[in-house]
Design a protein around this motif. Structure first.
Motif, short mmCIF file in Angstrom:
data_model
loop_
_atom_site.label_atom_id
_atom_site.label_comp_id
_atom_site.label_asym_id
_atom_site.label_seq_id
_atom_site.Cartn_x
_atom_site.Cartn_y
_atom_site.Cartn_z
N LEU A 1 39.94 95.84 38.38
CA LEU A 1 40.16 97.27 38.48
C LEU A 1 40.56 98.00 37.20
O LEU A 1 40.32 99.22 37.12
N PRO A 2 41.19 97.39 36.21
CA PRO A 2 41.54 98.17 35.01
C PRO A 2 40.37 98.92 34.38
O PRO A 2 40.52 100.11 34.03
N PRO A 3 39.16 98.31 34.23
CA PRO A 3 38.05 99.11 33.69
C PRO A 3 37.67 100.29 34.58
O PRO A 3 37.21 101.32 34.07
N VAL A 4 37.89 100.18 35.90
CA VAL A 4 37.61 101.30 36.79
C VAL A 4 38.57 102.46 36.49
O VAL A 4 38.17 103.63 36.49
N PHE B 1 31.33 102.19 38.56
CA PHE B 1 30.41 101.62 39.55
C PHE B 1 30.39 100.09 39.48
O PHE B 1 30.52 99.40 40.49
N LEU B 2 30.23 99.55 38.27
CA LEU B 2 30.04 98.12 38.12
C LEU B 2 31.27 97.33 38.57
O LEU B 2 31.17 96.41 39.38
N ALA C 1 37.13 114.69 39.99
CA ALA C 1 37.12 113.35 39.39
C ALA C 1 38.54 112.90 39.04
O ALA C 1 38.89 111.73 39.22
N ALA C 2 39.38 113.84 38.55
CA ALA C 2 40.76 113.49 38.20
C ALA C 2 41.56 113.14 39.45
O ALA C 2 42.41 112.24 39.43
N VAL C 3 41.31 113.85 40.54
CA VAL C 3 42.02 113.57 41.80
C VAL C 3 41.68 112.18 42.33
O VAL C 3 42.51 111.51 42.95
N LEU C 4 40.46 111.70 42.06
CA LEU C 4 40.03 110.40 42.57
C LEU C 4 40.49 109.23 41.69
O LEU C 4 40.41 108.08 42.11
N VAL C 5 40.98 109.51 40.49
CA VAL C 5 41.42 108.43 39.59
C VAL C 5 42.51 107.55 40.21
O VAL C 5 42.50 106.32 40.02
N PRO C 6 43.48 108.09 40.96
CA PRO C 6 44.53 107.22 41.53
C PRO C 6 44.03 106.19 42.53
O PRO C 6 44.80 105.27 42.86
#
Length: 622
Positions: A466-469, A512-513, A569-574
């Motif tokens: 998950l860190p790269p995500v 995505f990856l 997009a910022a709201v979905l970062v968490p």
């Protein structure tokens, strides 16, 4: 969970028990290796292939029983063989018909048993059925795709990568022709965009058919059928005389073109082991996402030339037929159960023993079970698993924006900067370069991931993905703000919004990856269903986002549209941050994530539930 799901969990537990029991027999295995190579399995003469009498055959069996049984147990305890046996169980259980135990999972027939015919009595039961089931001849069997020569693997990977690129390329090249199509048939530009949306909608529907077919009949057959049908329907679009034909052919072209998107990832799992599979999947993902961004550049020059918009379809038809013949002549079957079917067919021909068969040949298709395993289960996972639902929602937004850019970039670079359709496609290469950077980044961290897995007794922790995500989400959000506030005025140089593609492209592929890999690691033998649910939701977003993009950019303007998308997009970062911190606890409460009971955990892997065999099995199932 239904009975099939519970049986799958039982197979997972069997695999873990087998792996934990293996070291206790290490000394016995080594002693047998001194007697004879572990890859040699002594064959038992059959009545159809041996000219000796029954008593002589029995003597041979008794004489060789001890050495043969010991060697066979050695092979079954070999780590690679144990993983493949577990994978075989998962693959067989994942398809429709009979489970690995031979029990029918379909509806019990209430009709009377048919007669044998001609007054024949029912034959006596056969001997132990497992004795007639063919297997691979040890971990180094050259028939297994993972043991193919590197040259053969690379040729297959190139052909399949090109095929995937063609399918993704075709999804967006029509976006350059929508204006001419709308003008020719007297409809609005939004109606012309339906040709783009219908094709992506086919991406959502196609895998529901191609994925189960690949598990029943192997990888090659659906790829051949898919690319042939894809090419035919591209000809249909190019030769269409009305708008209805164009839209229908685009829809069916997308359904057939979805075959490589649904199957090629599984082919790479067939060919590459755990250490190299991540690199192969990275290259595959780059073709999926770079294809739609390369097409507007080429399509823009075609539609403004004397060739006209129809050549966007003639070109993709030619590319499709090249892919079709490439698969037909340069790709061999990689799905292990189907490879064993060909081996069993050869043994039946040469020994005349009709009882020899592969496990896959026991499958009998049941329609109700087909619906349950390939539609009902993905939907159950999508709406009952928080991890799958939230990550799929995030990936759907990202995938939808990929196709929204097909209308946003022309608004900026053709509308604001006055570029031609062909030149206006060049800024997409900013996103492509960003994706390449993300792919290189994922490749560079793969050795570190492998070292952590080895240090953890080859037990994977899904949250490592998950860190790269998280980094990709931040990059993607910044790129959207950058694009919106640098592309709305002509006095800002065009290179500035183009460079925003470095951040959006990097974020798009990284999110995505690694999210895809996280779902695979977290759900193991149910990963195919989790990915099917994810594909369905994100393809719907990819089909819908282009339809409202022009209205949004017209009403809000380029700057505030970019701000709105960047805020979302910022709201979905968490979301990945939440799963990085609490994902393990969430999976423990899951009805599908394969968390072993406490009594099955050893002291050295407490808190990490998947075993090496289950990790391999989950990725292979996908």
């Amino acid at each position: 969970m239904n009975s099939e799901d519970q049986a799958m969990r039982g197979y997972e537990m069997d695999a873990e028990q087998g792996m934990s029991a293996r070291p206790s027999h290490e000394g016995l295995r080594k002693s047998h290796e001194l007697e004879r190579p572990s890859h040699e399995v002594e064959r038992i003469p059959t009545a159809s292939s041996s000219s000796s009498s029954g008593s002589e055959a029995s003597a041979i069996r008794r004489e060789n029983a001890i050495s043969r049984a010991s060697t066979q147990r050695d092979l079954e305890r070999h780590p690679t063989m144990l993983e493949r046996i577990s994978t075989s169980k998962s693959q067989h259980q994942g398809t429709v018909g009979r489970t690995f135990t031979g029990r029918s999972t379909g509806r019990e027939s209430r009709r009377p048993m048919p007669e044998m015919g001609l007054g024949k009595q029912y034959p006596p039961p056969l001997p132990n059925q497992e004795d007639y089931v063919v297997e691979f001849d040890g971990p180094d069997d050259p028939r297994h795709a993972q043991n193919w020569p590197l040259k053969k693997k690379l040729i297959s990977a190139f052909v399949l990568g090109y095929t995937t690129l063609v399918s993704a390329f075709t999804s967006s090249i029509f976006s350059t022709a929508t204006t001419q199509v709308a003008a020719q048939y007297g409809v609005s530009t939004e109606v012309g965009l339906l040709g783009l949306s219908f094709y992506v909608l086919g991406f959502a529907l196609g895998p529901l058919f191609w994925a189960p077919l690949s598990e029943l009949k192997g990888r090659k057959l659906p790829l051949v059928i898919g690319m042939f049908g894809f090419s035919i329907f591209q000809i249909g679009v190019g030769a269409a005389k009305d708008l209805q034909t164009i839209l229908l052919c685009r829809l069916f072209g997308g359904m057939f073109g979805a075959a490589p998107l649904a199957i090629v990832g599984a082919v790479f799992s067939d060919m590459f082991d755990t250490r190299t599979r991540g690199l192969a999947i990275t290259v595959f993902s780059m073709t999926v996402f770079s294809g739609p961004l390369m097409a507007p550049f080429i399509g823009g020059f075609l539609v403004t030339s004397s060739a006209g918009w129809r050549w966007t379809e003639w070109l993709t038809a030619i590319m499709g037929f090249v892919a079709f013949f490439g698969i037909l002549f340069f790709y061999d079957e990689t799905y292990p159960p189907i490879i064993l079917i060909s081996k069993a067919q050869e043994l039946r021909r040469r020994t005349k023993n009709w009882g020899i068969h592969a496990k896959q040949e026991e499958i009998e298709v049941d329609f109700r079970e087909l619906i349950t395993k390939n539609f009902s289960r993905p939907m159950r996972i999508l709406f009952t698993e928080p991890i799958v639902f939230l990550l799929s929602l995030y990936m759907a937004f990202i995938y939808g924006l990929l196709y929204l850019f097909l209308t946003a970039y022309p608004i900026v670079f053709q509308g604001v900067y006055g570029m031609s359709p062909g030149i206006g496609g060049l800024p997409y290469f900013g996103m492509i370069i960003g994706m390449i950077i993300a792919g290189i980044y994922v490749m560079l961290i793969q050795p570190s991931y492998n070292r952590k897995m080895v240090a953890n007794n080859n037990v994977i922790v899904p949250e490592w993905r998950l860190p790269p995500v998280i980094y990709g989400g931040i990059s993607f959000s910044i790129g959207l703000f950058w694009f919106g506030w640098s592309g709305y005025r002509a006095d800002i140089h065009w290179i500035v919004p183009t460079l925003s593609g470095l951040l959006t492209g990097f974020g798009l592929l990284a999110i995505f990856l690694q999210s895809l890999n996280y779902l695979i690691d977290a759900y193991l033998m149910f990963a195919a269903s989790a990915i099917a649910a994810n594909t369905f939701l994100r393809s719907l977003a990819g089909a819908g986002f282009p339809m409202f993009s022009q209205y949004m950019f017209t009403a809000l303007g380029i700057n505030w549209s970019g701000t709105l998308l960047g805020c979302v997009a910022a709201v979905l970062v968490p979301i990945p941050i939440l799963f990085y911190k609490y994902g393990a606890k969430i999976r423990q409460r899951s009805a599908f994530a394969p968390t072993a009971p406490p009594e099955m955990k050893s002291a050295d892997d407490e808190g990490h539930t998947p075993s090496p065999s289950t990790e391999k099995m989950g990725e292979d199932a996908v």
